[in-house]
Design a protein around this motif. Sequence first.
Motif, PDB file in Angstrom:
ATOM      1  N   VAL A 132     -32.683  30.147  90.119  1.00 53.27           N
ATOM      2  CA  VAL A 132     -33.889  30.327  90.934  1.00 53.27           C
ATOM      3  C   VAL A 132     -35.073  30.670  90.043  1.00 53.27           C
ATOM      4  CG1 VAL A 132     -34.981  31.747  92.716  1.00 53.27           C
ATOM      5  CG2 VAL A 132     -32.613  30.971  93.001  1.00 53.27           C
ATOM      6  N   ASN A 133     -34.864  31.610  89.117  1.00 55.81           N
ATOM      7  CA  ASN A 133     -35.876  31.942  88.110  1.00 55.81           C
ATOM      8  C   ASN A 133     -37.240  32.259  88.732  1.00 55.81           C
ATOM      9  OD1 ASN A 133     -36.810  32.387  85.497  1.00 55.81           O
ATOM     10  ND2 ASN A 133     -37.454  30.253  85.231  1.00 55.81           N
ATOM     11  N   GLY A 134     -37.193  33.034  89.825  1.00 54.60           N
ATOM     12  CA  GLY A 134     -38.438  33.478  90.443  1.00 54.60           C
ATOM     13  C   GLY A 134     -39.093  32.496  91.379  1.00 54.60           C
ATOM     14  N   ARG A 135     -38.501  31.321  91.587  1.00 54.49           N
ATOM     15  CA  ARG A 135     -39.131  30.317  92.450  1.00 54.49           C
ATOM     16  C   ARG A 135     -38.965  30.621  93.928  1.00 54.49           C
ATOM     17  NH1 ARG A 135     -36.579  24.832  90.664  1.00 54.49           N
ATOM     18  NH2 ARG A 135     -34.835  26.185  90.050  1.00 54.49           N
ATOM     19  N   ALA A 136     -38.057  31.509  94.277  1.00 59.72           N
ATOM     20  CA  ALA A 136     -37.823  31.873  95.672  1.00 59.72           C
ATOM     21  C   ALA A 136     -37.235  33.281  95.701  1.00 59.72           C
ATOM     22  CB  ALA A 136     -36.863  30.881  96.335  1.00 59.72           C
ATOM     23  N   ILE A 137     -37.331  33.918  96.846  1.00 59.31           N
ATOM     24  CA  ILE A 137     -36.679  35.213  97.044  1.00 59.31           C
ATOM     25  C   ILE A 137     -35.178  34.987  97.132  1.00 59.31           C
ATOM     26  CG2 ILE A 137     -36.405  37.135  98.666  1.00 59.31           C
ATOM     27  CD1 ILE A 137     -39.330  36.607  99.507  1.00 59.31           C
ATOM     28  N   THR A 138     -34.414  35.800  96.431  1.00 61.38           N
ATOM     29  CA  THR A 138     -32.961  35.680  96.463  1.00 61.38           C
ATOM     30  C   THR A 138     -32.357  36.802  97.309  1.00 61.38           C
ATOM     31  OG1 THR A 138     -32.828  36.916  94.377  1.00 61.38           O
ATOM     32  CG2 THR A 138     -32.763  34.505  94.255  1.00 61.38           C
ATOM     33  N   GLU A 139     -31.480  36.408  98.218  1.00 57.88           N
ATOM     34  CA  GLU A 139     -30.835  37.368  99.115  1.00 57.88           C
ATOM     35  C   GLU A 139     -29.326  37.164  99.075  1.00 57.88           C
ATOM     36  OE1 GLU A 139     -30.415  38.229 103.926  1.00 57.88           O
ATOM     37  OE2 GLU A 139     -32.025  36.935 103.171  1.00 57.88           O
ATOM     38  N   ALA A 140     -28.610  38.215  98.731  1.00 59.19           N
ATOM     39  CA  ALA A 140     -27.149  38.165  98.727  1.00 59.19           C
ATOM     40  C   ALA A 140     -26.633  38.681 100.057  1.00 59.19           C
ATOM     41  CB  ALA A 140     -26.582  39.002  97.587  1.00 59.19           C
ATOM     42  N   SER A 141     -25.572  38.049 100.564  1.00 60.17           N
ATOM     43  CA  SER A 141     -25.017  38.447 101.852  1.00 60.17           C
ATOM     44  C   SER A 141     -23.519  38.174 101.862  1.00 60.17           C
ATOM     45  CB  SER A 141     -25.697  37.661 102.981  1.00 60.17           C
ATOM     46  OG  SER A 141     -25.162  38.024 104.233  1.00 60.17           O
ATOM     47  N   GLY A 142     -22.788  38.965 102.656  1.00 60.07           N
ATOM     48  CA  GLY A 142     -21.378  38.706 102.830  1.00 60.07           C
ATOM     49  C   GLY A 142     -20.488  39.876 102.479  1.00 60.07           C
ATOM     50  N   ARG A 143     -20.138  40.694 103.476  1.00 60.20           N
ATOM     51  CA  ARG A 143     -19.154  41.776 103.337  1.00 60.20           C
ATOM     52  C   ARG A 143     -19.519  42.770 102.225  1.00 60.20           C
ATOM     53  NH1 ARG A 143     -16.390  36.983 103.880  1.00 60.20           N
ATOM     54  NH2 ARG A 143     -15.309  36.680 105.858  1.00 60.20           N
ATOM     55  N   VAL A 144     -20.790  43.093 102.103  1.00 60.08           N
ATOM     56  CA  VAL A 144     -21.222  44.053 101.091  1.00 60.08           C
ATOM     57  C   VAL A 144     -21.005  45.465 101.607  1.00 60.08           C
ATOM     58  CG1 VAL A 144     -23.154  44.894  99.710  1.00 60.08           C
ATOM     59  CG2 VAL A 144     -22.925  42.439 100.187  1.00 60.08           C
ATOM     60  N   THR A 145     -20.406  46.317 100.783  1.00 60.69           N
ATOM     61  CA  THR A 145     -20.194  47.717 101.119  1.00 60.69           C
ATOM     62  C   THR A 145     -20.920  48.598 100.101  1.00 60.69           C
ATOM     63  OG1 THR A 145     -18.211  47.974  99.739  1.00 60.69           O
ATOM     64  CG2 THR A 145     -17.904  47.109 101.985  1.00 60.69           C
ATOM     65  N   ALA A 146     -20.894  49.902 100.339  1.00 61.62           N
ATOM     66  CA  ALA A 146     -21.497  50.821  99.373  1.00 61.62           C
ATOM     67  C   ALA A 146     -20.769  50.758  98.037  1.00 61.62           C
ATOM     68  CB  ALA A 146     -21.471  52.243  99.930  1.00 61.62           C
ATOM     69  N   GLN A 147     -19.493  50.386  98.073  1.00 63.07           N
ATOM     70  CA  GLN A 147     -18.716  50.302  96.838  1.00 63.07           C
ATOM     71  C   GLN A 147     -19.024  49.026  96.051  1.00 63.07           C
ATOM     72  OE1 GLN A 147     -17.240  51.241  99.933  1.00 63.07           O
ATOM     73  NE2 GLN A 147     -17.673  53.326  99.214  1.00 63.07           N
ATOM     74  N   THR A 148     -19.254  47.925  96.752  1.00 63.82           N
ATOM     75  CA  THR A 148     -19.499  46.656  96.061  1.00 63.82           C
ATOM     76  C   THR A 148     -20.982  46.394  95.802  1.00 63.82           C
ATOM     77  OG1 THR A 148     -19.599  45.406  98.156  1.00 63.82           O
ATOM     78  CG2 THR A 148     -17.429  45.648  97.102  1.00 63.82           C
ATOM     79  N   ALA A 149     -21.856  47.116  96.490  1.00 62.78           N
ATOM     80  CA  ALA A 149     -23.298  46.866  96.382  1.00 62.78           C
ATOM     81  C   ALA A 149     -23.847  47.010  94.959  1.00 62.78           C
ATOM     82  CB  ALA A 149     -24.061  47.770  97.342  1.00 62.78           C
ATOM     83  N   PRO A 150     -23.407  48.002  94.165  1.00 62.54           N
ATOM     84  CA  PRO A 150     -23.987  48.120  92.819  1.00 62.54           C
ATOM     85  C   PRO A 150     -23.784  46.866  91.963  1.00 62.54           C
ATOM     86  CG  PRO A 150     -22.871  50.155  93.407  1.00 62.54           C
ATOM     87  CD  PRO A 150     -22.528  49.163  94.477  1.00 62.54           C
ATOM     88  N   ALA A 151     -22.599  46.274  92.023  1.00 65.96           N
ATOM     89  CA  ALA A 151     -22.347  45.071  91.234  1.00 65.96           C
ATOM     90  C   ALA A 151     -23.185  43.900  91.724  1.00 65.96           C
ATOM     91  CB  ALA A 151     -20.860  44.716  91.292  1.00 65.96           C
ATOM     92  N   VAL A 152     -23.365  43.813  93.036  1.00 65.38           N
ATOM     93  CA  VAL A 152     -24.205  42.754  93.599  1.00 65.38           C
ATOM     94  C   VAL A 152     -25.658  42.954  93.168  1.00 65.38           C
ATOM     95  CG1 VAL A 152     -25.075  41.736  95.741  1.00 65.38           C
ATOM     96  CG2 VAL A 152     -22.669  42.403  95.570  1.00 65.38           C
TER      97      VAL A 152
END
Length: 282
Positions: free
Chosen positions: A235-255
């Motif tokens: 993407v390199n700044g050409r669009a806003i990037t949004e991650a989604s899918g079963r994110v928890t407080a435990q997995t959020a830092p890596a995402v």
Amino acid sequence: MPLNPLPRVMIEPVVRAALLEDLGRAGDLTSDAIVPADATATMVLATRQPGVLAGLDVAALAFELIDQRIEVIVAKPDGSPLSAGDVVATVRGPARALLTAERTALNFLCHLSGIATHTATVVEAVRGHKASIVCTRKTTPGLRALEKYAVRAGGGGNHRFGLDDAVLIKDNHIAISGDIRTAIERARAGVGHMVRIEVEVDTLEQLDLALAAGVDAVLLDNMSVAQLTEAVARVNGRAITEASGRVTAQTAPAVAATGVDLISVGWITHSAPILDIGLDYP
């Protein structure tokens, strides 16, 4: 950012409907039979566990709609961090009315504070990264405005509020229209210039197609951390990037460490446990 309260005109119909549901056809049989009509009381809204407060204005309105003589003295505003045993407000007035409004007020206060509390846990988990935590449209029917407000009280942000304030092209839209480019071109031709267009992609190949067609944001759905890292680079700044899918407080830092701009989390509205708050008679 300051937490702006919701206008009364937005919350009163919801609170009024909840009270009418509880009062039914005969009102509060228990309180009316047991509590003298002229009795008054002073009670406190107190927490049973730590968390973040949200919905105090909604709870206060529940008391007011039952009896305008009830006074609510706020000790802690929405968005406040709470310890177990904290008093968030004192309520005083006609005892019957206090007891009649109690459950509706607590239902809202506990539910919304639960959302704020669990939002705050995910927000804290990504502290130090640029990613913001946002909610989704996975809300309780009729309570969307309140639940999205509670997310803000917990330090999160809001994704679109409904179908009418942004375009989000998902897999079924793409399947029915035939391909990503066609879906994007139809969307761009069909909405005003102020409306942003986001496309959900499951693979890096789909991402390349969406970027080639030109979009404002890409929803990177259920991608691995490695895929997210590569996606952000492409993407390199050409669009806003949004991650989604079963994110928890435990997995959020890596995402968040992948460099995405947003992380959308559905469970903070559709499955967050309540925060235990009670109405106590000292």
